[in-house]
Design a protein around this motif. Sequence first.
Motif, PDB file in Angstrom:
ATOM      1  N   ASN A  89       0.860   8.129   8.406  1.00  0.00           N
ATOM      2  CA  ASN A  89       2.258   7.518   8.937  1.00  0.00           C
ATOM      3  C   ASN A  89       3.473   8.270   7.514  1.00  0.00           C
ATOM      4  N   ALA A  90       4.480   8.833   7.952  1.00  0.00           N
ATOM      5  CA  ALA A  90       4.844   8.910   6.792  1.00  0.00           C
ATOM      6  C   ALA A  90       6.312   8.925   7.025  1.00  0.00           C
ATOM      7  N   GLY A  91       7.100   7.991   6.689  1.00  0.00           N
ATOM      8  CA  GLY A  91       9.333   7.632   6.459  1.00  0.00           C
ATOM      9  C   GLY A  91       8.798   6.097   7.840  1.00  0.00           C
ATOM     10  N   ALA A  92       8.341   5.214   6.808  1.00  0.00           N
ATOM     11  CA  ALA A  92       7.668   3.445   6.762  1.00  0.00           C
ATOM     12  C   ALA A  92       7.899   3.784   8.399  1.00  0.00           C
ATOM     13  N   GLY A  93       8.107   2.423   8.790  1.00  0.00           N
ATOM     14  CA  GLY A  93       8.752   1.762  10.256  1.00  0.00           C
ATOM     15  C   GLY A  93       7.814   0.615  10.324  1.00  0.00           C
ATOM     16  N   SER A  94       8.335  -0.450  11.280  1.00  0.00           N
ATOM     17  CA  SER A  94       7.504  -1.585  11.976  1.00  0.00           C
ATOM     18  C   SER A  94       6.017  -0.767  12.791  1.00  0.00           C
ATOM     19  N   PHE A  95       5.037  -1.932  12.575  1.00  0.00           N
ATOM     20  CA  PHE A  95       3.913  -1.571  13.598  1.00  0.00           C
ATOM     21  C   PHE A  95       3.997  -1.221  14.789  1.00  0.00           C
ATOM     22  N   LYS A  96       5.264  -1.567  15.288  1.00  0.00           N
ATOM     23  CA  LYS A  96       5.586  -1.175  16.202  1.00  0.00           C
ATOM     24  C   LYS A  96       5.837   0.582  16.750  1.00  0.00           C
ATOM     25  N   SER A  97       6.489   0.993  16.092  1.00  0.00           N
ATOM     26  CA  SER A  97       7.546   2.331  15.858  1.00  0.00           C
ATOM     27  C   SER A  97       6.364   2.776  15.595  1.00  0.00           C
ATOM     28  N   GLN A  98       5.317   2.846  14.791  1.00  0.00           N
ATOM     29  CA  GLN A  98       4.089   3.036  13.913  1.00  0.00           C
ATOM     30  C   GLN A  98       3.304   3.541  15.552  1.00  0.00           C
ATOM     31  N   PHE A  99       2.715   2.742  15.779  1.00  0.00           N
ATOM     32  CA  PHE A  99       2.092   2.692  16.558  1.00  0.00           C
ATOM     33  C   PHE A  99       1.969   3.485  17.801  1.00  0.00           C
ATOM     34  N   VAL A 116      -7.286  10.889  13.775  1.00  0.00           N
ATOM     35  CA  VAL A 116      -7.063   9.336  13.099  1.00  0.00           C
ATOM     36  C   VAL A 116      -5.993   9.641  12.471  1.00  0.00           C
ATOM     37  N   TYR A 117      -5.591   8.219  12.889  1.00  0.00           N
ATOM     38  CA  TYR A 117      -3.947   8.265  12.604  1.00  0.00           C
ATOM     39  C   TYR A 117      -3.276   6.681  11.717  1.00  0.00           C
ATOM     40  N   PHE A 118      -2.141   6.725  10.369  1.00  0.00           N
ATOM     41  CA  PHE A 118      -2.981   5.894   9.773  1.00  0.00           C
ATOM     42  C   PHE A 118      -1.556   5.158   9.264  1.00  0.00           C
ATOM     43  N   VAL A 119      -1.947   3.594  10.274  1.00  0.00           N
ATOM     44  CA  VAL A 119      -0.390   2.803  10.569  1.00  0.00           C
ATOM     45  C   VAL A 119      -0.581   2.752   8.482  1.00  0.00           C
ATOM     46  N   ALA A 120       0.683   2.221   8.120  1.00  0.00           N
ATOM     47  CA  ALA A 120       0.878   1.514   7.520  1.00  0.00           C
ATOM     48  C   ALA A 120       1.841   0.916   6.875  1.00  0.00           C
ATOM     49  N   VAL A 121       1.903  -0.691   6.925  1.00  0.00           N
ATOM     50  CA  VAL A 121       3.683  -0.740   7.018  1.00  0.00           C
ATOM     51  C   VAL A 121       3.202  -1.915   5.607  1.00  0.00           C
ATOM     52  N   GLY A 122       4.672  -1.378   5.474  1.00  0.00           N
ATOM     53  CA  GLY A 122       4.841  -2.130   4.074  1.00  0.00           C
ATOM     54  C   GLY A 122       5.190  -1.594   2.634  1.00  0.00           C
ATOM     55  N   ASP A 123       6.044  -1.045   2.592  1.00  0.00           N
ATOM     56  CA  ASP A 123       5.479  -0.465   0.641  1.00  0.00           C
ATOM     57  C   ASP A 123       4.558   0.028  -0.445  1.00  0.00           C
ATOM     58  N   ALA A 124       3.921  -1.431   0.278  1.00  0.00           N
ATOM     59  CA  ALA A 124       3.292  -1.616  -0.798  1.00  0.00           C
ATOM     60  C   ALA A 124       1.539  -1.325   0.076  1.00  0.00           C
ATOM     61  N   ALA A 125       1.269  -1.591   1.169  1.00  0.00           N
ATOM     62  CA  ALA A 125      -0.031  -0.867   1.968  1.00  0.00           C
ATOM     63  C   ALA A 125       0.998   0.693   2.042  1.00  0.00           C
ATOM     64  N   ALA A 126       1.592   1.465   2.546  1.00  0.00           N
ATOM     65  CA  ALA A 126       1.998   2.798   2.334  1.00  0.00           C
ATOM     66  C   ALA A 126       1.718   3.498   0.592  1.00  0.00           C
ATOM     67  N   ARG A 127       1.606   2.593   0.174  1.00  0.00           N
ATOM     68  CA  ARG A 127       1.561   3.619  -1.200  1.00  0.00           C
ATOM     69  C   ARG A 127       0.069   3.057  -0.961  1.00  0.00           C
ATOM     70  N   GLN A 128      -0.977   2.256  -0.759  1.00  0.00           N
ATOM     71  CA  GLN A 128      -2.224   2.393  -1.205  1.00  0.00           C
ATOM     72  C   GLN A 128      -2.659   3.162   0.319  1.00  0.00           C
ATOM     73  N   ALA A 129      -2.202   3.167   0.995  1.00  0.00           N
ATOM     74  CA  ALA A 129      -2.975   3.759   2.142  1.00  0.00           C
ATOM     75  C   ALA A 129      -3.004   5.376   1.743  1.00  0.00           C
ATOM     76  N   PHE A 130      -1.933   5.860   1.131  1.00  0.00           N
ATOM     77  CA  PHE A 130      -1.773   7.949   0.517  1.00  0.00           C
ATOM     78  C   PHE A 130      -3.232   7.424  -0.477  1.00  0.00           C
TER      79      PHE A 130
END
Length: 425
Positions: A361-371, A329-343
């Motif tokens: 996903n580490a190091g943030a990024g847009s939907f596109k780059s995370q995908f 599984v790869y977890f895509v989380a976009v935005g600071d709050a979402a990234a924090r919740q994703a952790f």
Amino acid sequence: MSSKITGIRGMGDILPDETPLWQQIETVLRDTVQSYGYRELRVPVVERTELFKRSIGEVTDIVEKEMYTFDDRNDESLTLRPEATAGIVRAGVSHGLFHNQKQKVWSAGPMFRYEKPQKGRYRQFHQFDAEAFGFEGPDIDAELIAITARIWQKLGLEAIELQVNSLGTPESRNGYKQELVSYFGDNESSLDDESRERLQRNPMRLLDSKHPEMQSLIEAAPNITDHLDSESAEHFAGLQELLDDVGISYTVNMRLVRGLDYYSRTVFEWVTDKLGAQGAVCSGGRYDGLVEHLGGRQTPAIGWAIGMERLVEMVRLGDKLSADSGPDVYFVAVGDAAARQAFKLTEVLRDNAPDLAIELNAGAGSFKSQFKRADKSGAAVALILGEEELESQAIGVKALRTNEEQETISWDEIVTALRTRLNQP
Ligand code: ATP
Ligand code: MG
């Protein structure tokens, strides 16, 4: 910028793209030997120089010119291990493992030899070893060979051939050695310098010479088989019978020698023509004299060592193993709050489904780059958390390798949804 520090010649790195194949092969090796009752013994990478001199022998390539030897801060001469048997025997003697017991052990790790680096020959390389102590008869010789045959079969290797020989006992070898000394002595002008020098001290080593000019001389040399004592001949016949019983084919190669005094009876080698000049993938033999030679009680012993770099290369060429690695599984989380919740969600997910491999996903990024990263990771499924999902305490689940539709579920349904998507009951 500072200058780059380079690695050491002949000592390679095994990169993340290559390690999945190594690990798969290591798993096959470990599982196979353990299924035959062999247990792991780990020994240090450094031993006293004296151990290798005494066990491998002074008149050998290894001791004469290949060892990494240094004085430590206390002026003791230490050596990086060039092979594993010496350390294993030293450990067995120090811990009384051979006393009134039988032992089957395996060991694996890096070895060091100062050789001329080339394909299949390195200064740091890896071996996987199996050794059996306290077994006298040819049944264990046959078992050790059968283990390797099974390993090749599991790895899908076919172009690998078994050669066997018997060296008899040190006593029965004496007559043979004398015959060799006079044979090669009569042809002294055809010997290379190294062989001329070794002639008196270790004549059997001459049969091992790779010198082109000596090959026809070696070809016509006397045969050890004519010097076997009757018990060794019986042992050798017994081994061949057992190999025949289980359909392992072999050729008897009377030039296959290990010129060390403690070697006795069975020696064997698995060779291939797929690897160019360095064709020996595994070599082994019986060394009934070594334990005593290293200060223990007389203990029959036999073992083999597989050269991992050569084995890995062979498996890679055969292309029979699919090195499937990467997370489930790869977890895509976009935005600071979402990234924090994703952790947080990912750690809870790991608690509830410890078997799932999840890359967050580490190091943030847009939907596109995370995908893009998700795709590259090899994961089968993506979990998606954006601002919208965060707000409604939901999460997206998307198949990355099939056309199944994306669905949105609540956080407490994640495990079930992933199991379904990954076809795990
Ligand atoms: P070779 O004749 O190729 O030098 P060896 O007789 O020195 O081999 P062993 O000491 O019997 O080899 O070691 C067992 C196995 O370890 C070999 O069959 C080979 O697969 C592997 N091996 C030995 N030396 C190296 C090395 N320098 N680099 C990579 N693999 C090696
Ligand atoms: Mg060698």
